[in-house]
Write a protein that holds these residues in place. Sequence first.
Motif, mmCIF file in Angstrom:
data_model
loop_
_atom_site.group_PDB
_atom_site.id
_atom_site.type_symbol
_atom_site.label_atom_id
_atom_site.label_comp_id
_atom_site.label_asym_id
_atom_site.label_seq_id
_atom_site.Cartn_x
_atom_site.Cartn_y
_atom_site.Cartn_z
ATOM 1 N N LEU B 32 0.826 -1.213 0.000
ATOM 2 C CA LEU B 32 0.000 0.000 0.000
ATOM 3 C C LEU B 32 0.858 1.260 0.000
ATOM 4 O O LEU B 32 0.407 2.316 -0.422
ATOM 5 N N LEU B 33 2.080 1.169 0.458
ATOM 6 C CA LEU B 33 2.966 2.342 0.468
ATOM 7 C C LEU B 33 3.738 2.480 -0.830
ATOM 8 O O LEU B 33 4.541 3.404 -0.974
ATOM 9 N N GLY B 34 3.505 1.572 -1.770
ATOM 10 C CA GLY B 34 4.206 1.670 -3.047
ATOM 11 C C GLY B 34 4.766 0.325 -3.468
ATOM 12 O O GLY B 34 4.823 -0.618 -2.681
ATOM 13 N N PRO B 35 5.171 0.219 -4.725
ATOM 14 C CA PRO B 35 5.686 -1.042 -5.257
ATOM 15 C C PRO B 35 6.936 -1.485 -4.505
ATOM 16 O O PRO B 35 7.682 -0.661 -3.974
ATOM 17 N N GLN B 36 7.139 -2.784 -4.473
ATOM 18 C CA GLN B 36 8.357 -3.297 -3.860
ATOM 19 C C GLN B 36 8.864 -4.510 -4.619
ATOM 20 O O GLN B 36 8.090 -5.265 -5.206
ATOM 21 N N ARG B 37 10.156 -4.695 -4.545
ATOM 22 C CA ARG B 37 10.778 -5.841 -5.170
ATOM 23 C C ARG B 37 10.696 -7.036 -4.222
ATOM 24 O O ARG B 37 10.383 -6.897 -3.047
ATOM 25 N N TYR B 38 11.009 -8.185 -4.779
ATOM 26 C CA TYR B 38 10.944 -9.413 -3.999
ATOM 27 C C TYR B 38 11.777 -9.315 -2.721
ATOM 28 O O TYR B 38 11.297 -9.607 -1.615
ATOM 29 N N SER B 39 13.006 -8.888 -2.871
ATOM 30 C CA SER B 39 13.891 -8.859 -1.700
ATOM 31 C C SER B 39 13.450 -7.805 -0.698
ATOM 32 O O SER B 39 13.654 -7.967 0.509
ATOM 33 N N GLU B 40 12.845 -6.735 -1.177
ATOM 34 C CA GLU B 40 12.349 -5.716 -0.250
ATOM 35 C C GLU B 40 11.155 -6.255 0.541
ATOM 36 O O GLU B 40 11.049 -6.019 1.758
ATOM 37 N N LEU B 41 10.283 -6.970 -0.141
ATOM 38 C CA LEU B 41 9.167 -7.598 0.561
ATOM 39 C C LEU B 41 9.680 -8.584 1.602
ATOM 40 O O LEU B 41 9.171 -8.652 2.725
ATOM 41 N N LEU B 42 10.679 -9.327 1.211
ATOM 42 C CA LEU B 42 11.238 -10.326 2.118
ATOM 43 C C LEU B 42 11.771 -9.663 3.389
ATOM 44 O O LEU B 42 11.514 -10.136 4.501
ATOM 45 N N ARG B 43 12.466 -8.559 3.231
ATOM 46 C CA ARG B 43 12.969 -7.842 4.401
ATOM 47 C C ARG B 43 11.839 -7.207 5.186
ATOM 48 O O ARG B 43 11.890 -7.116 6.419
ATOM 49 N N SER B 62 -2.118 -14.399 -9.804
ATOM 50 C CA SER B 62 -3.151 -15.117 -10.545
ATOM 51 C C SER B 62 -4.542 -14.663 -10.117
ATOM 52 O O SER B 62 -5.502 -14.790 -10.873
ATOM 53 N N GLU B 63 -4.667 -14.128 -8.924
ATOM 54 C CA GLU B 63 -5.946 -13.569 -8.481
ATOM 55 C C GLU B 63 -6.061 -12.091 -8.841
ATOM 56 O O GLU B 63 -7.033 -11.427 -8.450
ATOM 57 N N ALA B 64 -5.058 -11.582 -9.518
ATOM 58 C CA ALA B 64 -5.080 -10.187 -9.987
ATOM 59 C C ALA B 64 -5.102 -9.185 -8.839
ATOM 60 O O ALA B 64 -5.669 -8.101 -8.961
ATOM 61 N N LEU B 65 -4.460 -9.550 -7.731
ATOM 62 C CA LEU B 65 -4.293 -8.572 -6.654
ATOM 63 C C LEU B 65 -3.061 -7.725 -6.901
ATOM 64 O O LEU B 65 -3.016 -6.550 -6.534
ATOM 65 N N ILE B 66 -2.056 -8.310 -7.485
ATOM 66 C CA ILE B 66 -0.795 -7.619 -7.750
ATOM 67 C C ILE B 66 -0.377 -7.900 -9.184
ATOM 68 O O ILE B 66 -0.907 -8.797 -9.840
ATOM 69 N N GLU B 67 0.588 -7.119 -9.651
ATOM 70 C CA GLU B 67 1.173 -7.361 -10.968
ATOM 71 C C GLU B 67 2.638 -6.965 -10.905
ATOM 72 O O GLU B 67 3.049 -6.185 -10.049
ATOM 73 N N ARG B 68 3.408 -7.529 -11.802
ATOM 74 C CA ARG B 68 4.811 -7.151 -11.893
ATOM 75 C C ARG B 68 4.891 -5.917 -12.761
ATOM 76 O O ARG B 68 4.592 -5.958 -13.954
ATOM 77 N N GLY B 69 5.286 -4.833 -12.147
ATOM 78 C CA GLY B 69 5.338 -3.575 -12.897
ATOM 79 C C GLY B 69 6.774 -3.210 -13.239
ATOM 80 O O GLY B 69 7.714 -3.856 -12.804
ATOM 81 N N GLY B 70 6.928 -2.157 -13.998
ATOM 82 C CA GLY B 70 8.246 -1.684 -14.389
ATOM 83 C C GLY B 70 8.937 -2.681 -15.298
ATOM 84 O O GLY B 70 8.364 -3.688 -15.720
ATOM 85 N N SER B 71 10.166 -2.419 -15.593
ATOM 86 C CA SER B 71 10.926 -3.326 -16.453
ATOM 87 C C SER B 71 12.397 -3.175 -16.111
ATOM 88 O O SER B 71 12.845 -2.120 -15.662
ATOM 89 N N GLY B 72 13.119 -4.246 -16.316
ATOM 90 C CA GLY B 72 14.556 -4.222 -16.057
ATOM 91 C C GLY B 72 14.850 -3.924 -14.606
ATOM 92 O O GLY B 72 14.414 -4.672 -13.724
ATOM 93 N N ASP B 73 15.524 -2.824 -14.361
ATOM 94 C CA ASP B 73 15.966 -2.508 -13.016
ATOM 95 C C ASP B 73 14.795 -2.096 -12.117
ATOM 96 O O ASP B 73 14.837 -2.309 -10.917
ATOM 97 N N GLY B 74 13.764 -1.501 -12.705
ATOM 98 C CA GLY B 74 12.657 -1.006 -11.896
ATOM 99 C C GLY B 74 11.570 -2.030 -11.658
ATOM 100 O O GLY B 74 10.484 -1.685 -11.219
ATOM 101 N N ALA B 75 11.857 -3.297 -11.969
ATOM 102 C CA ALA B 75 10.831 -4.330 -11.830
ATOM 103 C C ALA B 75 10.446 -4.481 -10.366
ATOM 104 O O ALA B 75 11.302 -4.629 -9.503
ATOM 105 N N ALA B 76 9.161 -4.461 -10.119
ATOM 106 C CA ALA B 76 8.683 -4.588 -8.748
ATOM 107 C C ALA B 76 7.235 -5.043 -8.769
ATOM 108 O O ALA B 76 6.548 -4.945 -9.784
#
Lengths: 213, 213
Positions: B32-43, B62-76
Motif C-alpha cells: 500500500l505504500l508503493g511497489p516493492q521488489r521481492y527482496s524488499e518484501l522479504l525484508r 493469478s488472483e489479480a491482486l498484484i502485478e509485476r510492474g516496471g521493467s529491467g531494473d525497476g521491476a517490482a
Amino acid sequence: MARRSYDQYCGLARALDVLGERWTLLIVRNLLLGPQRYSELLRGLPGITTNLLAKRLQEMESEALIERGGSGDGAAYQLTTSGRALEPAIHALGRWGWQRIGKPTSRDRRSVEWLLVSLRRRYRGGTTLAAELEADGQPYHLVLRGDAAEIGRGRVPGADMRLRGKGIDIARLFLEGLPKDGEAAGIELEGTAKQLRTLVGAFTRGDTGTAPA
Amino acid sequence: MARRSYDQYCGLARALDVLGERWTLLIVRNLLLGPQRYSELLRGLPGITTNLLAKRLQEMESEALIERGGSGDGAAYQLTTSGRALEPAIHALGRWGWQRIGKPTSRDRRSVEWLLVSLRRRYRGGTTLAAELEADGQPYHLVLRGDAAEIGRGRVPGADMRLRGKGIDIARLFLEGLPKDGEAAGIELEGTAKQLRTLVGAFTRGDTGTAPA
DNA sequence: CAGGATCCGCCGCGATACTG
DNA sequence: CAGTATCGCGGCGGATCCTG
C-alpha cells in the motif's frame, strides 16, 4: 497454548493473529444475526467439523470475541462488544468479495443468512418499516428506522409486512430487485405492493457501483 | 492447483478464499505504500520464508491482486486496482487491531511502515502540507491536500518540511503526539515548529476514541 | 544480488468415531 | 445436544541450494 503470532507491532497483524485462522471470521458473521447454539452454528457453517468448531469457539471465547450467554435451555454463543466491533471489517471484506463474486457455482452452498448480513451494510437509510421474513421456514426481521437497520433472526412484534418463501427466491429478490411487473416470484406477501417496493428499494442492489451516500 | 475454498455464495467467504491464507493481507499492506521488489518484501515481512513469499506472490498475481510492474531494473510488485480496493478492509481490520494492541512485547518487531499505513486512515482532513520523512535512512512522503492524504515511500519534490530520525522516534511522535515542550526527541526537523504541530495534529492519536468526521 | 526451487519436520485442518 | 478423541494429510515454517 501460545497461539501462532506474526509478532509485529501493527494493528493489522494483531487482528490477523486473532482472526486469521480458518473459520473464525465466518463464525463472527453468523453470530452477527444473533446468538446461536453449537448445533446451529454447525449447521450454519457447512464444511466445518465438530472438533474445529469447538476449538474455534474456545479460542474466540478466550480472546473475548464471544461469550456463552443465557442459561439452561437458552444457552447460546453470542458476540461480545469486542466481537461486534468487527462488523465494519466484515462489511469491508464482504463488499470486496461481493464485488468479485460471479454466478454461484454448482458447489457453492447458499444461505439467505449470508445475504442478510450484507443487507446491514447495503441499507440506504431514510426508511421506516418493520418487516418479517420467513425463509425456508426460518423467521427473520428487518427493522428499518431512519439511519439504523436492525436485521436478525426471529420475529418482531408489530411488523408492518411479512414475506414468506424459499430462501433462494428471497435472496434473488434482494440481489436482483423487483421484476418489472412488481410480482416477486414464489414469494407470499402479507402487505401492500408499495411496502414491498419500499423494502426492496431500501437497499443498494449490489457492489458493482458506488453505494449512494 | 485448485485452492481451498469455503464454497459459500457469500462475499465474505469469497474474500477469505482469496485473502484468508497466511501472509496475504500483510503483503497487501506493505504494497500500500508503493511497489516493492521481492527482496524488499522479504525484508519487510519478518518471519516469512522465501518459498512462501514466492508462492503467495504467484497466487496473488493469478488472483489479480498484484502485478509485476516496471521493467529491467525497476521491476517490482505493485497492487492492481483490485488489490488497492482492499485498503478499506485493511483499515477496518487495522483499526480493530490497534484498538486491542497494548504495549509492544519484547518479541514484537516494529516498523515505521506499519504505522504509516495506519496514518492514511487516521488523517483528519483539511490540511495542506507536503512533508518528507527519513526514518532509519529510508525516505517517505506525506502529502496532505484537503481530504486526500497520499502517504508512501520515496521523496516528494517541493516538500514544505522534512523530518529525519530513527523510526522508533518518528513512530512515537505520531502515536503519542508532540510532548508539551514541542520538542520531538531524537528527531531532526527541517521546517518550523508550527509546521510540525500541523503535521502531527493532522492525524488522530489512536483508535481508542471515535475518529472525528 | 534478485528471484526463486527443493527438501524436510511439524502442526493446523478435515473426516470420522465416540462420549457425557 | 454439545462437544472430545483419534488419525491422515496438506499447508506452513526453516534451511539450504540453484540460476540468471
